[in-house]
Design an enzyme around this catalytic site. Structure first.
Site, mmCIF file in Angstrom:
data_model
loop_
_atom_site.group_PDB
_atom_site.id
_atom_site.type_symbol
_atom_site.label_atom_id
_atom_site.label_comp_id
_atom_site.label_asym_id
_atom_site.label_seq_id
_atom_site.Cartn_x
_atom_site.Cartn_y
_atom_site.Cartn_z
ATOM 1 N N GLU A 135 0.741 -1.201 -0.046
ATOM 2 C CA GLU A 135 0.349 0.017 0.034
ATOM 3 C C GLU A 135 0.816 1.162 0.372
ATOM 4 O O GLU A 135 0.762 2.374 -0.443
ATOM 5 C CB GLU A 135 -0.871 0.309 1.320
ATOM 6 C CG GLU A 135 -1.854 -1.190 1.172
ATOM 7 C CD GLU A 135 -3.107 -1.333 2.275
ATOM 8 O OE1 GLU A 135 -2.783 -0.650 3.394
ATOM 9 O OE2 GLU A 135 -4.360 -1.609 2.099
ATOM 10 N N GLU A 193 7.466 -21.464 7.705
ATOM 11 C CA GLU A 193 7.454 -20.637 9.394
ATOM 12 C C GLU A 193 9.343 -21.546 10.516
ATOM 13 O O GLU A 193 9.570 -20.407 10.860
ATOM 14 C CB GLU A 193 6.958 -20.380 10.122
ATOM 15 C CG GLU A 193 5.931 -21.679 10.744
ATOM 16 C CD GLU A 193 5.296 -21.258 11.750
ATOM 17 O OE1 GLU A 193 5.202 -21.995 12.425
ATOM 18 O OE2 GLU A 193 4.229 -20.497 11.667
#
Length: 332
Positions: free
Chosen positions: A110, A141
């Site tokens: 963004e 992860e």
């Protein structure tokens, strides 16, 4: 093991022979985390009316800003450090797994339309790569080495800032990213939702927003995810304010890439200057549609090329460029 929504391990296949001790240790770790705590008072929430469940959940969410507020000094220090590095050409890099990784990618994506940053200035890394945005990548992860490899792929420098994001504060990928970045001399920030986390301890700036147990046990896409989003909003937005990407509370570096943003650009120039539509169109035409430059031509009474020069010499800070323009007029 990667959860499809959270950065704490999900239900796993039967452990391989000899791995029982590993899972026992991991379970013991999770038992110590407030984000994983079981809440017996909610054990029959599924039997409640829908509106009552919504009311309870809304009440839970209302506690998050207070938890964030307790970390504001740490957040501000991290922002000042980030702005200092980025002002000399560094990048802001988020690294996380599951929900935490997705939130970093979201915040990074963004920044270009909001602040006209280059896509490489703010980067989001998620364990397992882009496909992990929508599909779990098993084992991603759990690898510190993968985090180091992902950062090496970005050619990390000492001017960069790496933010490890993990609700649990124990995710190896996030910790590995922070540890590797710190060894390279980069500034590091560890954002977690548990106190005394390994992630915060590994970073230059530790931010621990303790939101407490979740409505659904261990579902850290809820309060923990909301807390992380609020902090990432602050980190990127206030850093951009410090870098001169705004004028007051106006997004003067907005990139007009569609009709809505083109309309917003004109509105921003109007709000900043009070100029007529004719003046605004002329200013944008003279500055190739650059909002900040257009405002400077109007308020500073300069032409387009001069506005560009003034902004370049002021490091993109519109107020400083305006001061120079006004000073030049007073002292020709």
């Amino acid at each position: 093991m990667t959860s499809t929504t959270d950065d704490t391990p999900s239900s796993s296949p039967s452990p391989a022979p000899g791995s029982g001790d590993t899972y026992g240790e991991l379970r013991a770790q999770l038992d110590t985390l407030t984000t994983e705590a079981f809440r017996p008072e909610l054990s029959e929430i599924d039997r409640l009316p829908t509106e009552e469940i919504a009311r309870i959940m809304n009440g839970e969410d209302a506690t998050v800003p207070t938890a964030v507020a307790e970390q504001l000094p740490a957040i501000a220090a991290a922002i000042d450090g980030t702005a200092e590095r980025m002002a000399r050409g560094g990048r802001l890099i988020y690294a996380g797994a599951g929900t935490a990784g997705r939130l970093g990618v979201l915040d990074a994506s963004e920044c270009p339309p909001t602040f006209n940053t280059d896509p490489e200035e703010v980067v989001g890394l998620i364990a397992g790569g882009p496909s992990a945005m929508v599909t779990a990548v098993e084992g991603a992860e759990d690898s510190k080495e993968l985090a180091a490899k992902d950062l090496d792929g970005l050619r990390l420098t000492a001017d960069d800032v790496v933010v490890g994001v993990s609700a649990s504060g124990r995710t190896p990928y996030a910790i590995g990213a922070v540890e590797h970045a710190r060894r390279q001399g980069a500034l590091t920030i560890g954002l977690s939702c548990n106190a005394d986390s390994a992630l915060a301890a590994a970073a230059d700036h530790g931010i621990e927003v303790v939101v407490g147990p979740e409505l659904l046990t261990g579902s850290t896409r809820l309060k923990a995810g909301t807390a992380q989003k609020l902090v990432l909003n602050m980190l990127s937005t206030i850093t951009m304010i410090r870098l001169g990407k705004t004028y007051g509370n106006l997004m003067v570096d907005v990139r007009a890439s569609n009709e809505k943003l083109r309309a917003r650009s004109r509105r921003i120039v109007a709000l900043a200057t009070g100029a007529s539509d004719t003046e605004i169109e002329a200013a944008l035409a003279a500055t190739d549609g650059e909002v900040k430059n257009a405002i400077l031509t109007i308020l500073g009474s300069v032409d387009g090329p001069t506005a560009a020069e003034l902004l370049a010499s002021s490091g993109g800070h519109l107020r400083a460029a305006l001061d120079t323009a006004h000073s030049s007029r007073r002292n020709p």
